[in-house]
Design a protein around this motif. Sequence first.
Motif, PDB file in Angstrom:
ATOM      1  N   THR A  14       0.856  -1.185   0.000  1.00  0.00           N
ATOM      2  CA  THR A  14       0.000   0.000   0.000  1.00  0.00           C
ATOM      3  C   THR A  14       0.891   1.234   0.000  1.00  0.00           C
ATOM      4  OG1 THR A  14      -1.770  -1.125   1.200  1.00  0.00           O
ATOM      5  CG2 THR A  14      -1.806   1.290   1.194  1.00  0.00           C
ATOM      6  N   LEU A  15       0.752   2.044  -1.046  1.00  0.00           N
ATOM      7  CA  LEU A  15       1.558   3.256  -1.184  1.00  0.00           C
ATOM      8  C   LEU A  15       0.716   4.470  -0.817  1.00  0.00           C
ATOM      9  CD1 LEU A  15       3.279   2.554  -4.637  1.00  0.00           C
ATOM     10  CD2 LEU A  15       4.015   1.842  -2.353  1.00  0.00           C
ATOM     11  N   THR A  16       1.328   5.400  -0.117  1.00  0.00           N
ATOM     12  CA  THR A  16       0.672   6.656   0.235  1.00  0.00           C
ATOM     13  C   THR A  16       1.640   7.802  -0.006  1.00  0.00           C
ATOM     14  OG1 THR A  16       1.394   6.488   2.547  1.00  0.00           O
ATOM     15  CG2 THR A  16      -0.775   5.572   2.004  1.00  0.00           C
ATOM     16  N   GLY A  17       1.131   9.024   0.042  1.00  0.00           N
ATOM     17  CA  GLY A  17       1.979  10.204  -0.079  1.00  0.00           C
ATOM     18  C   GLY A  17       2.799  10.197  -1.353  1.00  0.00           C
ATOM     19  N   ALA A  18       4.056  10.609  -1.232  1.00  0.00           N
ATOM     20  CA  ALA A  18       4.933  10.725  -2.403  1.00  0.00           C
ATOM     21  C   ALA A  18       5.205   9.372  -3.050  1.00  0.00           C
ATOM     22  CB  ALA A  18       6.251  11.390  -1.994  1.00  0.00           C
ATOM     23  N   ASP A  19       5.072   8.273  -2.297  1.00  0.00           N
ATOM     24  CA  ASP A  19       5.338   6.949  -2.868  1.00  0.00           C
ATOM     25  C   ASP A  19       4.352   6.587  -3.971  1.00  0.00           C
ATOM     26  OD1 ASP A  19       7.497   6.577  -1.208  1.00  0.00           O
ATOM     27  OD2 ASP A  19       6.414   5.350   0.256  1.00  0.00           O
ATOM     28  N   ILE A  20       3.179   7.215  -3.988  1.00  0.00           N
ATOM     29  CA  ILE A  20       2.216   6.949  -5.050  1.00  0.00           C
ATOM     30  C   ILE A  20       2.809   7.253  -6.418  1.00  0.00           C
ATOM     31  CG2 ILE A  20       0.001   7.716  -6.037  1.00  0.00           C
ATOM     32  CD1 ILE A  20      -1.010   8.072  -3.177  1.00  0.00           C
ATOM     33  N   GLU A  21       3.722   8.220  -6.460  1.00  0.00           N
ATOM     34  CA  GLU A  21       4.322   8.593  -7.742  1.00  0.00           C
ATOM     35  C   GLU A  21       5.174   7.477  -8.342  1.00  0.00           C
ATOM     36  OE1 GLU A  21       3.385  11.161  -9.421  1.00  0.00           O
ATOM     37  OE2 GLU A  21       2.053  11.609  -7.743  1.00  0.00           O
ATOM     38  N   LEU A  22       5.511   6.470  -7.537  1.00  0.00           N
ATOM     39  CA  LEU A  22       6.266   5.333  -8.070  1.00  0.00           C
ATOM     40  C   LEU A  22       5.445   4.544  -9.089  1.00  0.00           C
ATOM     41  CD1 LEU A  22       7.827   4.060  -4.716  1.00  0.00           C
ATOM     42  CD2 LEU A  22       8.997   5.334  -6.522  1.00  0.00           C
ATOM     43  N   VAL A  23       4.120   4.583  -8.958  1.00  0.00           N
ATOM     44  CA  VAL A  23       3.268   3.820  -9.885  1.00  0.00           C
ATOM     45  C   VAL A  23       2.372   4.717 -10.733  1.00  0.00           C
ATOM     46  CG1 VAL A  23       3.272   1.734  -8.480  1.00  0.00           C
ATOM     47  CG2 VAL A  23       1.510   3.465  -8.090  1.00  0.00           C
ATOM     48  N   ASN A  24       2.272   6.003 -10.390  1.00  0.00           N
ATOM     49  CA  ASN A  24       1.479   6.928 -11.190  1.00  0.00           C
ATOM     50  C   ASN A  24       2.112   7.098 -12.567  1.00  0.00           C
ATOM     51  OD1 ASN A  24      -0.284   8.939 -12.051  1.00  0.00           O
ATOM     52  ND2 ASN A  24       0.886  10.563 -11.068  1.00  0.00           N
ATOM     53  N   HIS A  25       1.340   6.833 -13.601  1.00  0.00           N
ATOM     54  CA  HIS A  25       1.787   6.968 -14.992  1.00  0.00           C
ATOM     55  C   HIS A  25       2.995   6.080 -15.294  1.00  0.00           C
ATOM     56  CE1 HIS A  25       0.726   9.186 -18.599  1.00  0.00           C
ATOM     57  NE2 HIS A  25       2.005   9.277 -18.900  1.00  0.00           N
ATOM     58  N   ALA A  26       3.027   4.902 -14.687  1.00  0.00           N
ATOM     59  CA  ALA A  26       4.100   3.938 -14.957  1.00  0.00           C
ATOM     60  C   ALA A  26       3.596   2.772 -15.801  1.00  0.00           C
ATOM     61  CB  ALA A  26       4.694   3.416 -13.647  1.00  0.00           C
ATOM     62  N   TRP A  27       2.358   2.862 -16.298  1.00  0.00           N
ATOM     63  CA  TRP A  27       1.770   1.905 -17.248  1.00  0.00           C
ATOM     64  C   TRP A  27       1.679   0.486 -16.694  1.00  0.00           C
ATOM     65  CZ3 TRP A  27       6.002   5.006 -18.826  1.00  0.00           C
ATOM     66  CH2 TRP A  27       5.617   6.202 -19.430  1.00  0.00           C
ATOM     67  N   GLY A  28       1.678   0.341 -15.380  1.00  0.00           N
ATOM     68  CA  GLY A  28       1.568  -0.989 -14.813  1.00  0.00           C
ATOM     69  C   GLY A  28       2.827  -1.823 -14.928  1.00  0.00           C
ATOM     70  N   THR A  29       3.950  -1.198 -15.245  1.00  0.00           N
ATOM     71  CA  THR A  29       5.187  -1.944 -15.460  1.00  0.00           C
ATOM     72  C   THR A  29       5.913  -2.292 -14.172  1.00  0.00           C
ATOM     73  OG1 THR A  29       6.431   0.102 -15.770  1.00  0.00           O
ATOM     74  CG2 THR A  29       5.546  -0.946 -17.744  1.00  0.00           C
ATOM     75  N   ASN A  30       5.540  -1.694 -13.058  1.00  0.00           N
ATOM     76  CA  ASN A  30       6.263  -1.972 -11.798  1.00  0.00           C
ATOM     77  C   ASN A  30       5.333  -2.414 -10.681  1.00  0.00           C
ATOM     78  OD1 ASN A  30       5.040   0.483 -11.407  1.00  0.00           O
ATOM     79  ND2 ASN A  30       6.900   1.625 -10.945  1.00  0.00           N
TER      80      ASN A  30
END
Length: 218
Positions: free
Chosen positions: A195-211
């Motif tokens: 579960t990602l919150t805060g700035a960690d959300i950017e790790l998967v935002n607009h990453a096309w499901g690749t990670n």
Amino acid sequence: MTNQDKQSMRAQTIEAFRQDMAGIACLTSSDDLRIKARDYYWYSPVLQQLLEDFRAEIVVLPATEQEVVRVAAAAARHRIELTIRGGGTGNYGQAVPLQGGIVLDTTLLAQIVEIVDGSVRVQAGARIESVLDAVRQSGQQLMIYPSTMSIATVGGFIAGGSAGIGSVRHGILKESGAMRSVRLITLEESPRTLTLTGADIELVNHAWGTNGIIIEVE
């Protein structure tokens, strides 16, 4: 090893994966493998020519988080490429399986889990229009949503989208603060649920499901 030998080994690998999916909906017809390998890339004549011939080798439609874990574990164990797909409304080939393999269709993960003051928690395969209708019944509104909301899914919008209705006031997804948390499953033989919150959300935002396989969003 001849090409025929490689094709035979590949077919055996895909079949072993399919057997591991017992109880999970799978599609293997030629029409399904073609349709589920397409998004709206045909808007571009260049991409139309480049991507037209790509196909999935099997499509899986998990309906629960536990089934997604099974798909991820089996894909990793058999070393089969996996492409995650929502409504398939992206314009740039993000949902096209460039190396064949598995297409994971998220659209059966469509539950609206919870609506409270100021937020809604939904599974990633929920159509955005249905989420918008649900929150409107509580007297609320989504901060931002795409024009393709009748088809697009929440997970697909976060993984491949950027802007939409509401962006002029609130900014694009990255700027808007619209996402409070994202749950995802890792692609490993022993998948983890994070579960990602805060700035960690950017790790998967607009990453096309690749990670990571997005399964739930608040």
